[in-house]
Enzyme design. Structure first.
Site, PDB file in Angstrom:
ATOM      1  N   GLU A  51       0.408  -1.489   0.002  1.00 54.65           N
ATOM      2  CA  GLU A  51      -0.289  -0.149   0.498  1.00 54.65           C
ATOM      3  C   GLU A  51       0.670   1.254   0.155  1.00 54.65           C
ATOM      4  OE1 GLU A  51      -4.057  -1.210   2.465  1.00 54.65           O
ATOM      5  OE2 GLU A  51      -2.583  -0.610   3.100  1.00 54.65           O
ATOM      6  N   CYS A  52       0.813   1.736  -1.125  1.00 56.48           N
ATOM      7  CA  CYS A  52       0.960   3.495  -1.091  1.00 56.48           C
ATOM      8  C   CYS A  52       3.171   3.450  -0.273  1.00 56.48           C
ATOM      9  CB  CYS A  52       0.626   3.946   0.299  1.00 56.48           C
ATOM     10  SG  CYS A  52       1.396   6.182   0.125  1.00 56.48           S
ATOM     11  N   GLY A  53       3.594   3.788   0.663  1.00 48.80           N
ATOM     12  CA  GLY A  53       5.054   3.301   0.593  1.00 48.80           C
ATOM     13  C   GLY A  53       4.942   2.021  -0.009  1.00 48.80           C
TER      14      GLY A  53
ATOM     15  N   MET B 171       4.436   0.335  -2.010  1.00 48.34           N
ATOM     16  CA  MET B 171       4.427   0.083  -3.259  1.00 48.34           C
ATOM     17  C   MET B 171       5.625   0.749  -3.278  1.00 48.34           C
ATOM     18  SD  MET B 171       2.043   1.359  -6.131  1.00 48.34           S
ATOM     19  CE  MET B 171       1.577   2.702  -5.841  1.00 48.34           C
TER      20      MET B 171
ATOM     21  N   SER C  35      -0.906  -0.443  -4.895  1.00 45.34           N
ATOM     22  CA  SER C  35      -1.885   0.266  -5.558  1.00 45.34           C
ATOM     23  C   SER C  35      -1.050   1.186  -3.847  1.00 45.34           C
ATOM     24  CB  SER C  35      -3.186  -0.058  -5.137  1.00 45.34           C
ATOM     25  OG  SER C  35      -3.783   1.089  -5.313  1.00 45.34           O
TER      26      SER C  35
END
Length: 429
Positions: free
Chosen positions: A319-321, A323, A409
């Site tokens: 998730e986010c960081g 990724m 994502s």
């Protein structure tokens, strides 16, 4: 049928706008009552990660999120009912301005009967303070209003002018102007980065002690239906969870959801160069990999461990960081840092916000709700498996990438919005 009831003093700390001092006042009240020996439970409205970390330090217990869209009214009621049954005081920090958002913190307060303490930045006003307080109290008919507290006050004379501008029953006190909590591009700095935090909390609590705001608020009766039985779709599965200053954006409710689904959680710190635990799945949450790129890249075994895990077809959820840390490289202030390289592409940190908003995602197992908030972009040759659906027109839906057993994502998902769909991400069958 309502199955559970509990009563406890409760208060929502709100404001006309962000930056007014909600977190400061909430933390001060939590610390004040905690040092008096009370069990304090704090919640944060909205999909925030950073304020809860500071509020958890002040209250001594994890801070959960409340949001009528992201969390859902039933789950909000359940968490509040559980908190009231086990704590002496429940505090809720609102989000943005009291009436901002759809639904707003005011809607939550009114629907659940929680009185609102309005914190107003009074640094550049005198009697107009009373007009603003009146508007907050009466803009929404039926809002349970506890009173108003003035923040960033110049001194006792200034405080007296402010107090005289509101009805006596509404005045809850004041705090003097002082240094704000340090911030960075995603919000407040992490608690361990704030020198003298406990001393600062003591000073704030001392300033409130003896003022009306320091008294316990009125008890609120909470009721909740019995939650549905959780499917044990992750029973027997072990999930490795990255958790440290680089991967700290973790909802406590998400951990509780995975545990309720039957998973065993194994935490590890990439920053401390701990090895990847033996696990059936890996979760790399969001956080600040851009602040620790060199340290993460220097991990002696993690990139190889993740590649072996991936080659074995075991799920990885990034998730986010999380990724960004899997990308081949990360560009920060013109410097290129090599990262773990499992996800082809380049992540670039920018000086401006690139995405913000609530979104939901359906990969075929059910709708998961979440939000996005980032200053970076990812350039990758991978096609998107799907795009999330934004709540507001004009926003772009975040792409979701799938590479074998890896799902990545920018979305921060709320697992309790569809536990079965969340379980599928981690390899449930």
């Amino acid at each position: 049928m309502v199955a559970r009831h509990a009563t406890a003093p409760a208060l929502m700390i709100a404001a006309p706008a962000s930056g007014s001092g909600k977190t400061t006042v909430t933390a001060a009240l939590a610390w004040l009552h905690r040092r008096a020996g009370r069990r304090v439970k704090v919640f944060k409205c909205g999909p925030d990660f950073l304020d809860p970390l500071l509020l958890a330090r002040a209250s001594g217990s994890p801070v959960d999120n409340l949001d009528l869209w992201l969390v859902g009214e039933a789950q909000c009621r359940t968490m509040l009912c559980e908190a009231a049954a086990t704590h002496d005081l429940v505090l809720i920090e609102a989000v943005m301005g009291l009436f901002d958002g759809e639904p707003s913190a005011a809607v939550l307060a009114q629907r659940l009967g929680i009185p609102v303490l309005a914190v107003i930045d009074a640094s550049a006003m005198a009697q107009t303070f009373g007009a603003l307080a009146h508007g907050l109290a009466h803009y929404r008919a039926g809002l349970p209003f506890h009173g108003v507290l003035a923040n960033k006050v110049a001194g006792t004379g200034h405080a007296q002018m402010l107090q005289e501008s509101v009805p006596p029953a509404d005045w809850q006190g004041w705090l003097a102007a002082g240094d704000a909590w340090p911030e960075r591009h995603l919000g407040l700095s992490l608690p361990h980065e704030l020198p003298g935090l406990e001393q600062r909390l003591d000073e704030l609590a001392d300033a409130l002690e003896g003022q009306p705001a320091a008294a316990l608020p009125s008890p609120v009766a909470f009721a909740a239906d019995a939650p549905p039985a959780m499917p044990r779709r992750l029973a027997g599965r072990r999930i490795a969870v990255a958790r440290d200053a680089a991967f700290c954006f973790i909802y406590p409710a998400n951990l509780a959801c995975l545990t309720a689904l039957g998973a065993e959680l194994a935490f590890f710190s990439p920053l401390a160069h701990e090895p990847l635990p033996e696990a059936d799945a890996v979760w790399l949450p969001g956080g600040y990999p851009e602040l620790h790129g060199a340290r993460l890249a220097a991990h002696p075994t993690l990139a190889a461990g993740l590649r072996a895990h991936h080659a074995a077809g075991r799920p990885i959820v990034a998730e986010c960081g999380g990724m960004l840390a899997l990308a081949e490289r990360l560009i920060v202030d013109g410097e290129t840092l090599p990262l773990w390289g499992l996800l082809p592409g380049t992540a670039t940190l920018h000086s401006r916000l690139t995405a913000l908003g609530l979104q939901q995602l359906d990969l075929g197992e059910g709708v998961l709700r979440g939000h996005t908030f980032h200053y970076s972009t990812l350039t990758t040759p991978l096609p998107a498996l799907a795009h999330a659906t934004p709540c507001r027109l004009g926003s772009a839906g975040e792409p979701v990438y799938r590479l074998g057993s890896l799902t990545a994502s920018y979305l921060h998902l709320w697992f309790m919005s569809h536990p079965a769909a969340a379980a599928t991400l981690f390899g449930a069958r």
